[in-house]
Motif scaffolding. Structure first.
Motif, PDB file in Angstrom:
ATOM      1  N   SER A   1      43.173  54.916  27.663  1.00 31.15           N
ATOM      2  CA  SER A   1      44.186  53.824  27.111  1.00 31.15           C
ATOM      3  C   SER A   1      45.098  53.709  28.176  1.00 31.15           C
ATOM      4  O   SER A   1      45.714  52.539  28.219  1.00 31.15           O
ATOM      5  CB  SER A   1      44.821  54.760  25.926  1.00 31.15           C
ATOM      6  N   HIS A   2      45.533  54.716  28.846  1.00 34.42           N
ATOM      7  CA  HIS A   2      46.602  54.360  30.178  1.00 34.42           C
ATOM      8  C   HIS A   2      46.169  53.543  31.212  1.00 34.42           C
ATOM      9  O   HIS A   2      46.873  52.397  31.770  1.00 34.42           O
ATOM     10  CB  HIS A   2      47.047  55.732  30.595  1.00 34.42           C
ATOM     11  N   ASP A   3      44.863  53.705  31.697  1.00 32.52           N
ATOM     12  CA  ASP A   3      44.572  53.045  32.847  1.00 32.52           C
ATOM     13  C   ASP A   3      44.172  51.410  32.270  1.00 32.52           C
ATOM     14  O   ASP A   3      44.004  50.683  33.227  1.00 32.52           O
ATOM     15  CB  ASP A   3      43.109  53.745  33.346  1.00 32.52           C
ATOM     16  N   LEU A   4      43.795  51.204  31.095  1.00 36.69           N
ATOM     17  CA  LEU A   4      43.493  49.941  30.549  1.00 36.69           C
ATOM     18  C   LEU A   4      44.536  49.057  30.370  1.00 36.69           C
ATOM     19  O   LEU A   4      44.571  47.699  30.269  1.00 36.69           O
ATOM     20  CB  LEU A   4      42.910  50.076  29.231  1.00 36.69           C
ATOM     21  N   ARG A   5      45.892  49.582  30.504  1.00 31.35           N
ATOM     22  CA  ARG A   5      47.212  48.722  30.250  1.00 31.35           C
ATOM     23  C   ARG A   5      47.356  48.079  31.374  1.00 31.35           C
ATOM     24  O   ARG A   5      47.785  46.747  31.331  1.00 31.35           O
ATOM     25  CB  ARG A   5      48.385  49.700  30.080  1.00 31.35           C
ATOM     26  N   ALA A   6      46.988  48.407  32.776  1.00 32.11           N
ATOM     27  CA  ALA A   6      47.248  47.416  34.046  1.00 32.11           C
ATOM     28  C   ALA A   6      46.511  46.150  34.004  1.00 32.11           C
ATOM     29  O   ALA A   6      46.973  45.087  34.122  1.00 32.11           O
ATOM     30  CB  ALA A   6      47.312  48.386  35.105  1.00 32.11           C
ATOM     31  N   PRO A   7      45.008  46.323  33.742  1.00 36.90           N
ATOM     32  CA  PRO A   7      44.482  45.056  33.608  1.00 36.90           C
ATOM     33  C   PRO A   7      44.636  44.068  32.557  1.00 36.90           C
ATOM     34  O   PRO A   7      44.558  42.949  32.715  1.00 36.90           O
ATOM     35  CB  PRO A   7      42.899  45.563  33.758  1.00 36.90           C
ATOM     36  N   LEU A   8      45.172  44.567  31.319  1.00 39.99           N
ATOM     37  CA  LEU A   8      45.578  43.952  30.207  1.00 39.99           C
ATOM     38  C   LEU A   8      46.642  42.988  30.569  1.00 39.99           C
ATOM     39  O   LEU A   8      46.846  41.977  30.325  1.00 39.99           O
ATOM     40  CB  LEU A   8      45.815  44.555  28.976  1.00 39.99           C
ATOM     41  N   ARG A   9      47.994  43.574  31.404  1.00 38.89           N
ATOM     42  CA  ARG A   9      48.893  42.951  31.800  1.00 38.89           C
ATOM     43  C   ARG A   9      48.484  41.761  32.717  1.00 38.89           C
ATOM     44  O   ARG A   9      49.250  40.847  32.751  1.00 38.89           O
ATOM     45  CB  ARG A   9      49.894  43.901  32.470  1.00 38.89           C
ATOM     46  N   SER A  10      47.655  42.065  33.552  1.00 42.97           N
ATOM     47  CA  SER A  10      47.052  41.147  34.731  1.00 42.97           C
ATOM     48  C   SER A  10      46.558  39.799  34.001  1.00 42.97           C
ATOM     49  O   SER A  10      46.835  38.583  34.174  1.00 42.97           O
ATOM     50  CB  SER A  10      46.305  41.559  35.601  1.00 42.97           C
ATOM     51  N   ILE A  11      45.575  40.213  32.773  1.00 41.63           N
ATOM     52  CA  ILE A  11      44.951  39.268  32.137  1.00 41.63           C
ATOM     53  C   ILE A  11      46.109  38.515  31.478  1.00 41.63           C
ATOM     54  O   ILE A  11      46.122  37.107  31.650  1.00 41.63           O
ATOM     55  CB  ILE A  11      43.918  39.747  31.255  1.00 41.63           C
ATOM     56  N   ASP A  12      46.873  39.062  30.828  1.00 49.31           N
ATOM     57  CA  ASP A  12      48.120  38.151  30.090  1.00 49.31           C
ATOM     58  C   ASP A  12      48.790  37.402  30.900  1.00 49.31           C
ATOM     59  O   ASP A  12      49.183  36.201  30.813  1.00 49.31           O
ATOM     60  CB  ASP A  12      48.914  39.294  29.412  1.00 49.31           C
ATOM     61  N   GLY A  13      49.325  38.026  32.031  1.00 47.57           N
ATOM     62  CA  GLY A  13      50.072  37.491  32.995  1.00 47.57           C
ATOM     63  C   GLY A  13      49.321  36.052  33.570  1.00 47.57           C
ATOM     64  O   GLY A  13      49.734  34.889  33.943  1.00 47.57           O
ATOM     65  N   PHE A  14      47.922  36.166  34.022  1.00 51.57           N
ATOM     66  CA  PHE A  14      47.098  35.109  34.668  1.00 51.57           C
ATOM     67  C   PHE A  14      46.872  33.900  33.451  1.00 51.57           C
ATOM     68  O   PHE A  14      47.188  32.730  33.959  1.00 51.57           O
ATOM     69  CB  PHE A  14      45.747  35.602  34.987  1.00 51.57           C
ATOM     70  N   SER A  15      46.703  34.420  32.228  1.00 49.73           N
ATOM     71  CA  SER A  15      46.720  33.595  31.361  1.00 49.73           C
ATOM     72  C   SER A  15      48.019  32.597  31.019  1.00 49.73           C
ATOM     73  O   SER A  15      47.840  31.326  30.773  1.00 49.73           O
ATOM     74  CB  SER A  15      46.387  34.335  29.822  1.00 49.73           C
ATOM     75  N   GLN A  16      49.061  33.391  31.061  1.00 47.75           N
ATOM     76  CA  GLN A  16      50.179  32.690  31.132  1.00 47.75           C
ATOM     77  C   GLN A  16      50.735  31.643  31.972  1.00 47.75           C
ATOM     78  O   GLN A  16      50.893  30.420  31.976  1.00 47.75           O
ATOM     79  CB  GLN A  16      51.454  33.751  30.885  1.00 47.75           C
ATOM     80  N   ALA A  17      50.226  32.196  33.286  1.00 48.70           N
ATOM     81  CA  ALA A  17      50.266  31.396  34.346  1.00 48.70           C
ATOM     82  C   ALA A  17      49.561  30.092  34.359  1.00 48.70           C
ATOM     83  O   ALA A  17      49.749  28.955  34.706  1.00 48.70           O
ATOM     84  CB  ALA A  17      50.198  31.977  35.839  1.00 48.70           C
ATOM     85  N   LEU A  18      48.182  30.013  33.796  1.00 46.05           N
ATOM     86  CA  LEU A  18      47.420  28.901  33.718  1.00 46.05           C
ATOM     87  C   LEU A  18      47.848  27.781  32.684  1.00 46.05           C
ATOM     88  O   LEU A  18      47.790  26.805  32.824  1.00 46.05           O
ATOM     89  CB  LEU A  18      45.841  29.374  33.250  1.00 46.05           C
ATOM     90  N   LEU A  19      48.387  28.602  31.553  1.00 48.01           N
ATOM     91  CA  LEU A  19      48.980  27.716  30.612  1.00 48.01           C
ATOM     92  C   LEU A  19      50.431  26.899  30.951  1.00 48.01           C
ATOM     93  O   LEU A  19      50.599  25.914  30.730  1.00 48.01           O
ATOM     94  CB  LEU A  19      49.379  28.416  29.366  1.00 48.01           C
ATOM     95  N   GLU A  20      50.975  27.495  31.842  1.00 44.43           N
ATOM     96  CA  GLU A  20      52.275  26.930  32.444  1.00 44.43           C
ATOM     97  C   GLU A  20      51.980  25.807  33.398  1.00 44.43           C
ATOM     98  O   GLU A  20      52.590  24.835  33.467  1.00 44.43           O
ATOM     99  CB  GLU A  20      53.370  28.122  32.813  1.00 44.43           C
ATOM    100  N   ASP A  21      51.033  26.375  34.276  1.00 39.98           N
ATOM    101  CA  ASP A  21      51.056  25.605  35.592  1.00 39.98           C
ATOM    102  C   ASP A  21      49.911  24.595  35.653  1.00 39.98           C
ATOM    103  O   ASP A  21      49.615  23.502  36.260  1.00 39.98           O
ATOM    104  CB  ASP A  21      50.684  26.572  36.743  1.00 39.98           C
ATOM    105  N   TYR A  22      48.819  24.886  34.660  1.00 38.62           N
ATOM    106  CA  TYR A  22      47.668  23.773  34.688  1.00 38.62           C
ATOM    107  C   TYR A  22      47.432  23.343  33.344  1.00 38.62           C
ATOM    108  O   TYR A  22      46.190  23.083  33.366  1.00 38.62           O
ATOM    109  CB  TYR A  22      46.648  24.678  35.492  1.00 38.62           C
ATOM    110  N   GLN A  23      48.220  23.425  32.488  1.00 40.07           N
ATOM    111  CA  GLN A  23      47.988  22.901  31.043  1.00 40.07           C
ATOM    112  C   GLN A  23      47.407  21.412  31.084  1.00 40.07           C
ATOM    113  O   GLN A  23      46.701  21.209  30.109  1.00 40.07           O
ATOM    114  CB  GLN A  23      49.172  23.074  30.138  1.00 40.07           C
ATOM    115  N   LYS A  24      47.958  20.606  31.950  1.00 44.87           N
ATOM    116  CA  LYS A  24      47.405  19.211  31.956  1.00 44.87           C
ATOM    117  C   LYS A  24      46.123  19.102  32.597  1.00 44.87           C
ATOM    118  O   LYS A  24      45.328  18.102  32.138  1.00 44.87           O
ATOM    119  CB  LYS A  24      48.233  18.414  32.880  1.00 44.87           C
TER     120      LYS A  24
END
Length: 914
Positions: free
Chosen positions: A703-726
């Motif tokens: 549970s503890h070690d999975l939090r870091a990759p989840l934050r990265s996945i969420d951050g990457f997804s947010q960056a894609l939505l904001e920067d490359y949504q078009k």
């Protein structure tokens, strides 16, 4: 005979020739303007040819003078009708006319060659001519649009006359007896008919000429009107001037609007006198081009308007003749704004090139990337020096990232400061205080916001600083200075767009580094875990496996196992029905917890395994199972030994009890057996406790070690939505949103699992706890997190219990969150906290008026991952109430609930007193 038929026919030929010449002249004048005129030429030519063949009767074969001649005449009449249709733009099927013409030729040939009968042939001609002329008359008098019937009525009357003549001729056939078959020896009627036809033919020619001329005049008037409207309504500046001296003959509204002149200023003036041309050489060049080529098209020149301002225009002109004098018809398309836009586009292209250079710059570190980006920003704004500071809004502190090379060359400060508090900064901190860009183009002059700079600082003449935003927060400040010209809004826009893109790239690079580290950690966890981790499709195909899983099932490596296992139910389960049972649970609940079954190794041996799994989906939306398997064969064997020992113990107790009557020695033997059994049970319990601790440690670690990759996945997804949504379509953006929602939900689930795991390891620290005060604090914080909702919270005072303060705060928080969530659809939500006495025990309760629940499912309420409401109605992980129960149970208390659908719920718990 008073009228000689040959003479009449011959004169008819002469008349037709004259009419044909007239028609040819009309065709030459109008063929480019009107459709169908050539049909009239062929009509008149065929009529003339037919009369010429009739004149030659007796000298040429009868089929030519009788059949061919009349066939040509009727064909000419039909061509005349087709010409009228095309002349007026009408379309109509002509198959009936073609059939009529063919029938005419056959009938005429029969009564000319097989059974000669002049009267029938004349009847045949009259009927066919009546049909064709009637169609022409109907078209001209009724078929055309009402607006142009004034052009067609004359020709229509002529065709009506033809129809009347044909009707008279048909009537004569039925009234008069015919005895002669000699065309040139008729009675009085036929010569009169031919004279009448000749007169009507002359009238037809005259009326057609009038119709052509009237339509030509109408077309000319329409064209003149179109030209006038186009001239005066054109947005371009259109002029007509004399070529010799530039005298203005006429201008349009566009000219007045573009140049700012009034019509009175233009009348009697010339382009030379008005100094319209910025350079007289340009006008001389245009005159030369017109003299040699006759026109000039889209040449770019500078013109001077009334305000003495210069504009850029595309100049086009042609030579026209007015009253036998050469004039110039010219137009000027004002492209001044377009030229300014082109310059702006060039500046944007420069920014894009700079941005592209930055994105493609091969920097090994983020710092090197930012150093290069700063130099590009300085070059883009034509500055000399610059800086980048990171800013932390929570601490209100600036941290220097980089100075430009030019600053370091000029700065002589020994130990320059790298950290600044916002309150202690001068004008360069205004970008944060005012949350906007700041420009100072007279930095050496006095300014109320300036605080000065230390000795040895690089000299500033002009200065611009811009804040860099991430959402609503300022994360950095960029400054440039000492541009030769003044800074303006364009510089702010260019630098802001450039640095915002740079910051996003920096965030992306940091996220990539974090993702690589997370992937490395996940890979280590996956490969080095002692538990077998797997991913499978619902159909039973193994997608991935770690080394531990391969070893559990007797394979050398994961690759061998994945390649060999094609049917999980048949190959890995001792009983394939167990696989189906596990799959049904996963599909129904979305998870599988502590599922025990027997499984089969590669060599065919079976073992007991414990399976925990969840149902999830990949990026394409396909479902799959993932989880871990633990070999519990030793635990099962120990449990079986305990059962066997208990059975054996019972047998021995019965036997020893029977023997106890007779022997004290038997009693001692039973005691010894009990001690041995207890030792074995204690050993087995120690093994079980160690296993449970390992499971608990593994759960916490995963549970503890999975939090870091989840934050990265969420951050990457947010960056894609904001920067490359078009660059994504609706489906792509939906996938990214679903990824974010899933990772955030998984993050919540992991947090709850960590909390549940910690509860099991907490050492109870009992003390006196004021639950009323604690409940009030938690409710206040919850209200602050959700200020939009107004909830009536009633708290009974002085509810004091004995327990662990930290654990009880977790329990109350989960219960308040639960009540807060399930009253979300109530118009007047209410939550009540209090205590009551039940069977002599103090019972604490939390009551709400939310959606409630069905008491039939109350047993599932406190189970892990249990949910009584769909996720799309109320969010949650299904762990909160399980956490509450574990905390109360650890205190030695009890917890239960009562509820009714639509009327709310009440949660009770008791805590033992000291």
């Amino acid at each position: 005979m008073l009228l000689d038929m040959r003479t009449i026919i011959f004169s008819y030929v002469i008349t037709d020739i004259v009419c044909l010449v007239v028609m040819v002249l009309l065709w030459q004048q109008t063929r480019r303007r009107f459709a169908g005129t050539v049909f009239f030429v062929f009509d008149f030519a065929l009529q003339t040819t037919a009369l010429f063949l009739i004149v030659l009767r007796g000298q040429i074969p009868d089929w030519m003078s009788m059949v061919l001649a009349n066939a040509l005449a009727m064909t000419g009449a039909l061509l005349g009708y087709l010409g009228l249709l095309r002349f007026f733009g009408k379309k109509s099927a002509q198959i009936h006319n073609y059939i009529l013409l063919a029938a005419f030729v056959l009938i005429h040939a029969y009564f000319a060659l097989v059974q000669p009968d002049l009267a029938v042939r004349n009847l045949n001609i009259s009927v066919v001519l009546l049909i064709i002329c009637f169609q022409c008359a109907w078209l001209l008098l009724r078929g055309v649009e009402p607006g142009i019937r004034q052009l067609t009525w004359g020709v229509g009357i002529v065709f009506t006359g033809y129809c009347v003549m044909s009707v008279i001729r048909i009537a004569e056939f039925f009234i008069t007896q015919h005895v002669s078959n000699d065309y040139f020896q008729p009675g009085l009627f036929e010569p009169l008919v031919m004279v009448s036809y000749q007169i009507w033919f002359i009238l037809l020619t005259y009326s057609l000429a009038l119709m052509f001329n009237k339509r030509l005049m109408l077309e000319i008037a329409t064209q003149e009107e179109k030209f006038s409207k186009a001239f005066h309504s054109s947005p371009y500046a259109v002029t007509i001037t004399r070529m010799s001296d530039g005298q203005i003959i006429e201008v349009n509204e566009g000219f007045l609007n573009i140049t700012g002149y009034q019509l009175a200023d233009v009348k009697g003036n010339s382009t030379i006198g008005m100094h319209l041309w910025d350079r007289e050489e340009d006008r001389a060049f245009v005159i030369g081009e017109l003299a040699s080529k006759g026109k000039v098209y889209d040449r770019e020149f500078q013109f001077r308007i009334k305000s003495d301002k210069r504009i850029t225009g595309l100049f086009s002109a042609e030579i026209i003749t007015i009253n036998n004098e050469k004039c110039i018809l010219a137009s000027i398309n004002d492209i001044t704004k377009r030229k300014e836009a082109e310059k702006a586009i060039q500046r944007n292209e420069l920014r894009l090139r700079k941005l592209l250079d930055i994105l493609q710059h091969p920097s090994e570190t983020i710092q090197g990337f930012l150093d290069y980006a700063l130099e590009q920003a300085i070059e883009l704004t034509e500055s000399k020096i610059g800086y980048i500071y990171h800013y932390a809004e929570d601490r209100k502190e600036f941290v220097l990232n980089t100075w430009s090379k030019g600053v370091m060359a000029e700065c002589t400060i020994a130990n320059p400061q790298t950290r600044y508090e916002l309150d202690k900064t001068g004008i360069w901190g205004e970008a944060v205080r005012q949350r906007r860009s700041i420009i100072v183009n007279d930095f050496q002059d006095a300014h109320p916001l300036k605080k000065g700079y230390p000795a040895g600082h690089a000299q500033l003449l002009k200065f611009m600083t811009i804040p860099i935003f991430r959402g609503e927060s300022i994360v950095g400040v960029v400054g440039v200075a000492n541009k030769e010209n003044d800074y303006n809004e364009t510089d702010i826009l260019q630098a802001s767009l450039l640095m915002e893109a740079v910051w996003k790239v920096t965030d992306r690079k940091q996220a990539e580094d974090a993702l690589r580290e997370s992937e490395r950690q996940y890979k280590n966890l996956f490969e080095n875990s002692m538990e077998g981790i797997f991913q499978t499709t619902p159909e039973g195909k193994l997608i991935s496996a770690n080394m531990a899983l391969a070893k559990i099932f007797g394979y050398e490596c994961p690759e061998e196992m994945i390649g060999a296992v094609h049917d999980i139910a048949g190959q890995l389960y001792a009983n394939s029905a167990e696989r189906k049972k596990a799959t049904n649970v996963l599909r129904e609940k979305g998870y599988l917890k502590k599922f025990e079954c027997q499984m089969r190794r590669k060599d065919g041996t079976t073992f007991w395994a414990l399976i925990n799994a969840i149902l999830t989906e990949n990026q394409s939306g396909a479902n799959y199972f993932e989880g871990f398997i633990i070999d519990i064969n030793d635990r099962k064997r120990a449990e079986e030994e305990i059962i066997g020992l208990n059975v054996e113990l019972e047998k021995k107790v019965l036997s020893r009890t029977h023997d106890l009557r007779n022997s004290q020695l038997a009693l001692l033997s039973i005691v010894e057996d009990l001690n041995a059994s207890n030792q074995k049970v204690a050993f087995i319990n120690q093994s079980l406790e160690a296993t449970n601790k390992e499971l608990e440690s593994f759960s916490y670690s995963v549970s503890h070690d999975l939090r870091a990759p989840l934050r990265s996945i969420d951050g990457f997804s947010q960056a894609l939505l904001e920067d490359y949504q078009k660059k994504f379509d609706d489906t792509g953006r939906n996938y990214l949103a679903r990824i974010r929602a899933a990772t955030q939900n998984m993050g919540m689930l992991i947090d709850d699992m960590l909390k549940l795991s910690r509860i099991s390891r907490f050492e109870l620290r009992r003390e006196s706890v004021d639950l009323s005060k604690m409940f009030r604090e938690i409710a206040k914080n919850t209200q602050m997190d959700d200020p939009a909702r107004i909830i009536d919270v009633i708290i009974q005072k002085d509810i004091v219990v004995d327990g662990d303060s930290a654990l009880l705060r977790i329990a109350l928080t989960d219960l308040i969150d639960n009540a807060w969530k399930f009253t979300g659809k109530e118009a007047r939500p209410k939550i009540e906290f209090g205590a009551t006495d039940l069977a002599g025990k103090k019972v604490v309760f939390i009551r709400d008026n939310g959606v409630g629940f069905d008491m039939a499912y109350v047993d599932k309420l406190f189970g892990t991952f249990q949910r009584l409401h769909p996720k799309n109605e109320f969010v949650g992980t299904g762990i909160g109430l399980a956490t509450v129960k574990r905390i109360i149970t650890r205190h030695g208390g009890e917890v239960w609930a009562e509820g009714e659908i639509g009327k709310g719920a009440v949660f009770y718990f008791t805590l033992p007193e000291r």
